[in-house]
Design a protein around this motif. Structure first.
Motif, PDB file in Angstrom:
ATOM      1  N   TYR A 181       0.804  -1.222   0.000  1.00  0.00           N
ATOM      2  CA  TYR A 181       0.000   0.000   0.000  1.00  0.00           C
ATOM      3  C   TYR A 181       0.841   1.278   0.000  1.00  0.00           C
ATOM      4  CZ  TYR A 181      -3.617  -3.331   0.957  1.00  0.00           C
ATOM      5  OH  TYR A 181      -4.460  -4.396   0.863  1.00  0.00           O
ATOM      6  N   ALA A 182       2.147   1.157  -0.014  1.00  0.00           N
ATOM      7  CA  ALA A 182       3.024   2.330  -0.056  1.00  0.00           C
ATOM      8  C   ALA A 182       3.185   2.770  -1.504  1.00  0.00           C
ATOM      9  CB  ALA A 182       4.368   2.007   0.567  1.00  0.00           C
ATOM     10  N   SER A 183       2.148   3.371  -2.045  1.00  0.00           N
ATOM     11  CA  SER A 183       2.180   3.825  -3.438  1.00  0.00           C
ATOM     12  C   SER A 183       1.507   5.188  -3.532  1.00  0.00           C
ATOM     13  CB  SER A 183       1.480   2.826  -4.351  1.00  0.00           C
ATOM     14  OG  SER A 183       0.091   2.844  -4.121  1.00  0.00           O
ATOM     15  N   GLY A 184       1.785   5.871  -4.607  1.00  0.00           N
ATOM     16  CA  GLY A 184       1.197   7.180  -4.820  1.00  0.00           C
ATOM     17  C   GLY A 184      -0.310   7.132  -4.942  1.00  0.00           C
ATOM     18  N   ALA A 196      15.024   7.137  -2.456  1.00  0.00           N
ATOM     19  CA  ALA A 196      14.468   8.436  -2.086  1.00  0.00           C
ATOM     20  C   ALA A 196      15.471   9.492  -2.553  1.00  0.00           C
ATOM     21  CB  ALA A 196      14.239   8.505  -0.586  1.00  0.00           C
ATOM     22  N   TYR A 197      15.136  10.739  -2.310  1.00  0.00           N
ATOM     23  CA  TYR A 197      15.960  11.836  -2.801  1.00  0.00           C
ATOM     24  C   TYR A 197      16.245  12.814  -1.677  1.00  0.00           C
ATOM     25  CZ  TYR A 197      14.580   9.934  -7.267  1.00  0.00           C
ATOM     26  OH  TYR A 197      14.382   9.085  -8.318  1.00  0.00           O
ATOM     27  N   LEU A 198      17.466  13.307  -1.635  1.00  0.00           N
ATOM     28  CA  LEU A 198      17.825  14.338  -0.679  1.00  0.00           C
ATOM     29  C   LEU A 198      17.140  15.638  -1.064  1.00  0.00           C
ATOM     30  CD1 LEU A 198      21.647  13.611  -0.389  1.00  0.00           C
ATOM     31  CD2 LEU A 198      19.841  12.906   1.181  1.00  0.00           C
ATOM     32  N   ARG A 221       9.351  10.070  -4.415  1.00  0.00           N
ATOM     33  CA  ARG A 221       8.675  10.393  -5.660  1.00  0.00           C
ATOM     34  C   ARG A 221       7.213   9.940  -5.724  1.00  0.00           C
ATOM     35  NH1 ARG A 221      11.456  11.772 -11.090  1.00  0.00           N
ATOM     36  NH2 ARG A 221      13.119  12.384  -9.703  1.00  0.00           N
ATOM     37  N   PRO A 222       6.849   8.736  -5.267  1.00  0.00           N
ATOM     38  CA  PRO A 222       5.422   8.372  -5.322  1.00  0.00           C
ATOM     39  C   PRO A 222       4.519   9.301  -4.508  1.00  0.00           C
ATOM     40  CG  PRO A 222       6.735   6.409  -5.037  1.00  0.00           C
ATOM     41  CD  PRO A 222       7.666   7.578  -4.901  1.00  0.00           C
TER      42      PRO A 222
END
Length: 159
Positions: free
Chosen positions: A37-40, A63-65, A122-123
């Protein structure tokens, strides 16, 4: 009524059910769910209504900084995402972990090591709190929470 033309997925049905329950209760909801369930598709409607999600993140998640503010504005849209980082790589830095007794029900004399990072995901399209937990017997898990105000041990207890 059932129709074979219904294109809603299990994720859509879960969000619709959760929104109906939260409306009838008249309060905000914290959904605790598995990595599926960890989706956009789940996070976007939850955040738009003021709800939050705690979930296990997949072990290959990236992930992104955060992006540093530029000195002067350039042409085009400002960058949202910084450098890409793999959660598995962040789990290898032993010096960045803190220790705490396990808050899990029924565990006594167990010390956990955990690391907390607020990164762009991002999601979700926003900052998300990641908690990397090293359990001495169960191994490493990656937890994700959209509520940045929650304590990492609270997130672990809820999950």
């Amino acid at each position: 009524m059932f129709s074979n033309r219904d294109t809603s997925t299990l994720l859509d049905k879960l969000v619709a059910l959760l929104m109906g329950v939260s409306r009838s209760m008249g309060r905000k909801v914290l959904l605790v769910a598995d990595a599926y369930y960890a989706s956009g598709k789940v996070i976007t409607p939850l955040l738009s209504q003021g709800h939050h999600l705690i979930s296990r993140a997949k072990s290959n998640a990236v992930a992104y900084l955060s992006v540093a503010e530029p000195q002067r504005r350039c042409k085009g849209r400002p960058r949202i995402y910084g450098q890409k980082v793999r959660l598995k790589d962040l789990a290898l830095d032993d010096g960045a972990f803190a220790s705490a007794p396990s808050p899990v029900y029924g565990e006594r004399n167990v010390m956990l090591r955990y690391r907390v990072l607020d990164l762009m995901w991002r999601p979700a399209g926003c900052r998300v709190r990641f908690v990397i937990v090293h359990h001495p017997k169960r191994g490493t898990i990656f937890l994700m929470c959209t509520d940045l105000s929650l304590d990492p041990l609270q997130i672990l207890t809820f999950y």
